[in-house]
Design a protein around this motif. Structure first.
Motif, PDB file in Angstrom:
ATOM      1  N   UNK A 548      32.890  27.529  56.939  1.00 37.58           N
ATOM      2  CA  UNK A 548      34.109  27.503  56.134  1.00 37.58           C
ATOM      3  C   UNK A 548      33.815  27.024  54.716  1.00 37.58           C
ATOM      4  N   UNK A 549      32.937  26.040  54.565  1.00 37.39           N
ATOM      5  CA  UNK A 549      32.578  25.534  53.235  1.00 37.39           C
ATOM      6  C   UNK A 549      31.872  26.604  52.415  1.00 37.39           C
ATOM      7  N   UNK A 550      30.947  27.332  53.050  1.00 38.73           N
ATOM      8  CA  UNK A 550      30.246  28.398  52.343  1.00 38.73           C
ATOM      9  C   UNK A 550      31.211  29.500  51.913  1.00 38.73           C
ATOM     10  N   UNK A 551      32.187  29.808  52.764  1.00 40.63           N
ATOM     11  CA  UNK A 551      33.172  30.828  52.408  1.00 40.63           C
ATOM     12  C   UNK A 551      34.033  30.375  51.228  1.00 40.63           C
ATOM     13  N   UNK A 552      34.405  29.093  51.212  1.00 39.15           N
ATOM     14  CA  UNK A 552      35.180  28.568  50.088  1.00 39.15           C
ATOM     15  C   UNK A 552      34.397  28.682  48.785  1.00 39.15           C
ATOM     16  N   UNK A 553      33.135  28.281  48.808  1.00 34.80           N
ATOM     17  CA  UNK A 553      32.303  28.382  47.611  1.00 34.80           C
ATOM     18  C   UNK A 553      32.127  29.837  47.183  1.00 34.80           C
ATOM     19  N   UNK A 554      31.932  30.718  48.161  1.00 33.48           N
ATOM     20  CA  UNK A 554      31.723  32.131  47.862  1.00 33.48           C
ATOM     21  C   UNK A 554      32.991  32.748  47.263  1.00 33.48           C
ATOM     22  N   UNK A 555      34.163  32.431  47.837  1.00 39.48           N
ATOM     23  CA  UNK A 555      35.420  32.982  47.317  1.00 39.48           C
ATOM     24  C   UNK A 555      35.679  32.515  45.891  1.00 39.48           C
ATOM     25  N   UNK A 556      35.407  31.234  45.622  1.00 38.36           N
ATOM     26  CA  UNK A 556      35.582  30.707  44.265  1.00 38.36           C
ATOM     27  C   UNK A 556      34.643  31.409  43.292  1.00 38.36           C
ATOM     28  N   UNK A 557      33.387  31.587  43.701  1.00 42.83           N
ATOM     29  CA  UNK A 557      32.406  32.253  42.848  1.00 42.83           C
ATOM     30  C   UNK A 557      32.819  33.685  42.534  1.00 42.83           C
ATOM     31  N   UNK A 558      33.344  34.406  43.515  1.00 40.91           N
ATOM     32  CA  UNK A 558      33.762  35.788  43.310  1.00 40.91           C
ATOM     33  C   UNK A 558      34.884  35.866  42.279  1.00 40.91           C
ATOM     34  N   UNK A 559      35.871  34.975  42.402  1.00 40.17           N
ATOM     35  CA  UNK A 559      36.983  34.975  41.444  1.00 40.17           C
ATOM     36  C   UNK A 559      36.485  34.651  40.041  1.00 40.17           C
ATOM     37  N   UNK A 560      35.580  33.675  39.930  1.00 40.53           N
ATOM     38  CA  UNK A 560      35.024  33.302  38.628  1.00 40.53           C
ATOM     39  C   UNK A 560      34.287  34.484  38.006  1.00 40.53           C
TER      40      UNK A 560
END
Length: 584
Positions: A548-560
Motif C-alpha cells: 500500500x505504501x509503494x502504491x501511494x508513492x507511485x500514485x503521487x509520482x504519476x500525478x506529479x
C-alpha cells in the motif's frame, strides 16, 4: 422632455457602479461564510470545549489544571519539546552544509543529491518510519539480523523503537525544509561580497563564516523554526516508533484521548491549546525574523555564484551529502519495495520469497485498498482544486485592493498556518460530528479539513503569481467596459495558468501524504491511503502495508509527472509561439 445623452450616460455609469459594488459585496460575503465554516467554527469549538468538563459539560478550568497536575499529561508535552528541539538542531546541522555543498561547490553528483533530498520531502515521514522499522527493529530488522550474523552478538545494533530512533527519522525527513530555504537563499545571493573577501586574502572557511552565513542567516533561522514545528506536530512517526515502548508525545496523547469511549473531547481540546500557543509564537518569531533581517543588494541582481573548488575534500563532502538521500530515500525505499515483493518478510529478500501477490491483492482483490486509492486521489484532487479557487480569489482581492475587508479575509486564510493538522482534525470532529451538520463518516468533512489545512499554501502561491503580473492590462479591459469577472477570466487567469499548476501540485502532494488531518475523521468507507496504511500497520501485516505504501508513492509520482508534463508542454507552446511571432 427627453433626457440628454450626458444624463443617460451618468445614469448608466451609476447603475454599473452599483452592480459592480454589489457583485464585490456578494463575493466578500460568500468568502467570509466559507472561511467561517472552514476555519472559525472548528477553532471556535476547540476553544469552547477546552473550557468545559467532559463529565458535567459545565464551564471550568479543570482541564488546564489537570494537564499540568498529572504526570501522564505533562510528560508528553515535555517529550514533544525534547523531540522538536533535537529535530530542529539536527536538521539545521545537516541541511545548511548540504545546501551550501549543492549550491556553491564543485562537489560531484549535486543534481542527484538535490533530487533525492526533494524526494525525501515528497515521501510521507511515517512511510519512512515504516522503512526503518523493517531495517532497524530490535529483533527482526534486517540490519540487526545482519549484525548478529556477522558479529555473533545477542544484542541489537540499532533500536528504532526509541526516542533516539524517532529523532533520527523525524530529522532526516525534516532536512528538506532547511535545505530548500538555504539553497534558495544561496542561489539568489550575489557573490560580490564573497569575491571581495577572497580578494582581501580571506580563505574559503573564513569567507563562509564571515560573509555567506550571515547573509543567509534569516533562511537558516526560519528553517530551524519550521523544523521545530514539524517535530512538535508530527503524528505518524511517533505513533509508529514510540507507541510500542509506551512513550507518548502530544500528538499521540491526543489520539489516546480519542480511543476512549466516549472520546474525551473537552480534555483533548484543552490539550490542543499548548500546541497552538507554541506554533503561534514560533510563526510570529519567523515573521519578525523575515521582517527585520532583510538584505538588499544595491545595483540589481548580482551575477551567478562561482563554484568553490573542494579539491581533496570532494569525496568527504560527497559522503556527508549522501547521508540524507541514503537514510531518507534509498534504504527505506529498498526495504519497502523488497518487503512488498515478499511472501513473508521475515525470510529476507531471497529469490524463492519474491512474489507480486500483495500488489495483486491490493489492486484487484482487496476492496478496502481499492477504495482508499480512489479516495486519496479524489479527495486530494478536489481539495487542491478548492484550495486554489479560494486562494486565487482571496489573493486577487488582496493584491488588487478591491475591497475594504480584504485584510480580514487574508488574516482568516493564513490562520491555519499556525494550527497543527491534528489540532484542526480535533476541531472538525468537534464542529461537524453534531447536529445540524453531522458530517462524520462523509467525504465532505475530510475534504473540508484538507482545504482548511492547506489553504495558506494556495493563497501564498497565488499571491506570489499576482505580484508578478502588472494590473495595467486589467485596468485597460475595465476601461472599455469589461466586468471584474470577465477581466479576470480573459486576462488574469490565462497569465496565471503555469503558476497555478505548480500551486495545485504544492497543495496536492502534501494532501496525498497527510495522516494527522484525516486520522480522527475517516470511517471504513472514507479511508484514504495514509489512514489505511496506519491501520494495516497496527494489524502487523507488513507485506500489505509496504504494498500500500509503494502504491501511494507511485500514485503521487504519476500525478506529479503528469502535471509537470502539462506545465512543460504549455511552456514549450508559449516559447514556440513567441519565436514564431518574433520571426521576420
Amino acid at each position: 422632455m427627453a433626457s440628454s445623452p450626458s444624463v443617460s450616460a451618468a445614469r448608466s455609469a451609476s447603475v454599473g457602479y452599483r452592480r459592480h459594488h454589489a457583485f464585490r459585496l456578494i463575493v466578500l460575503v460568500i468568502l467570509l461564510a466559507v472561511l467561517a465554516l472552514l476555519i472559525v467554527q472548528p477553532l471556535g469549538w476547540i476553544v469552547f470545549n477546552s473550557f468545559h468538563d467532559d463529565d458535567t459539560g459545565q464551564w471550568t478550568l479543570r482541564n488546564y489544571v489537570q494537564i499540568f497536575a498529572s504526570t501522564s499529561r505533562w510528560v508528553p508535552l515535555f517529550n514533544s519539546l525534547l523531540l522538536a528541539t533535537a529535530v530542529a538542531v539536527i536538521s539545521t546541522l545537516l541541511g545548511v552544509p548540504l545546501a551550501w555543498l549543492v549550491a556553491r561547490t564543485d562537489m560531484p553528483m549535486r543534481g542527484f543529491i538535490h533530487l533525492l533530498t526533494m524526494a525525501a520531502f515528497v515521501t510521507p515521514s511515517f512511510i519512512g518510519a515504516l522503512g526503518w522499522i523493517l531495517l532497524a527493529a530490535p529483533n527482526s530488522g534486517w540490519l540487526n539480523v545482519g549484525w548478529r550474523a556477522l558479529s555473533g552478538a545477542d544484542w541489537p545494533l540499532l533500536n528504532i523503537y526509541s526516542m533516539i530512533g524517532t529523532i533520527f527519522v523525524c530529522s532526516i525527513f525534516t532536512v528538506p525544509y532547511t535545505f530548500t530555504l538555504v539553497s534558495s537563499a544561496l542561489e539568489e545571493m550575489p557573490v560580490e561580497l564573497e569575491d571581495a573577501a577572497t580578494t582581501l586574502g580571506s580563505g574559503v572557511v573564513k569567507t563562509m563564516f564571515s560573509v555567506t552565513i550571515p547573509l543567509v542567516m534569516p533562511a537558516v533561522l526560519v528553517g530551524f523554526i519550521l523544523s521545530f514545528i514539524q517535530g512538535m506536530t508530527l503524528f505518524g512517526v511517533p505513533a509508529f516508533l514510540l507507541t510500542p515502548s509506551g512513550t507518548l508525545v502530544v500528538t499521540t496523547k491526543l489520539a489516546e484521548f480519542y480511543q476512549l469511549f466516549p472520546p474525551a473531547l473537552y480534555m483533548s481540546a484543552a490539550y490542543c491549546m499548548p500546541l497552538i500557543a507554541i506554533t503561534g509564537m514560533l510563526f510570529y518569531a519567523r515573521r519578525r525574523i523575515l521582517g527585520r533581517r532583510q538584505f538588499t543588494t544595491v545595483g540589481g541582481k548580482g551575477r551567478a555564484g562561482r563554484k568553490i573548488r573542494l579539491k581533496g575534500w570532494r569525496l568527504p563532502a560527497l559522503a556527508f551529502a549522501l547521508i540524507v538521500p541514503i537514510t531518507a530515500v534509498v534504504l527505506p525505499y529498498i526495504a519497502i519495495v523488497l518487503v512488498s515483493l515478499s511472501r513473508a518478510w521475515g525470510l529476507g529478500p531471497i529469490p524463492s520469497n519474491l512474489t507480486l501477490h500483495w500488489y495483486r491483492w491490493a489492486i484487484f482483490e482487496n476492496a478496502e485498498t481499492q477504495r482508499a486509492i480512489v479516495n486519496s486521489l479524489l479527495y486530494a484532487g478536489i481539495a487542491a482544486s478548492f484550495c486554489m479557487i479560494i486562494g486565487i480569489l482571496v489573493a486577487y482581492i488582496v493584491e488588487r485592493k478591491l475591497l475594504r475587508g480584504a485584510g480580514l479575509i487574508a488574516a482568516l486564510v493564513t490562520i491555519p498556518i499556525i494550527i497543527p493538522g491534528i489540532v484542526l482534525s480535533v476541531g472538525f470532529f468537534s464542529a461537524y460530528t453534531r447536529q445540524p451538520l453531522n458530517l462524520y463518516g462523509t467525504a465532505t468533512i475530510i475534504i473540508a479539513a484538507f482545504v482548511a489545512t492547506f489553504l495558506p499554501i494556495a493563497y501564498s502561491q497565488a499571491g506570489s503569481i499576482l505580484k508578478g503580473i502588472s494590473p495595467d492590462l486589467e485596468r485597460a479591459a475595465r476601461s472599455v467596459g469589461a466586468t471584474e469577472a470577465r477581466t479576470f477570466a480573459s486576462i488574469t487567469a490565462p497569465l496565471m495558468r503555469g503558476g497555478l499548476v505548480a500551486g495545485w501540485l504544492l497543495v496536492f502532494i502534501p494532501i496525498m501524504r497527510e495522516l494527522s488531518v484525516a486520522i480522527f475523521l475517516v470511517s471504513p468507507r472514507t479511508n484514504v491511503m495514509t489512514t489505511l496504511i496506519y491501520n494495516y500497520k497496527d494489524g502487523g501485516n507488513y507485506e500489505a502495508v509496504c504494498a500500500a505504501s509503494a502504491l501511494l508513492l507511485f500514485a503521487t509520482l504519476i500525478v506529479v509527472l503528469l502535471a509537470r508534463f502539462v506545465t512543460e508542454g504549455a511552456a514549450y507552446r508559449r516559447r514556440n509561439a513567441a519565436s514564431l511571432g518574433a520571426a521576420p
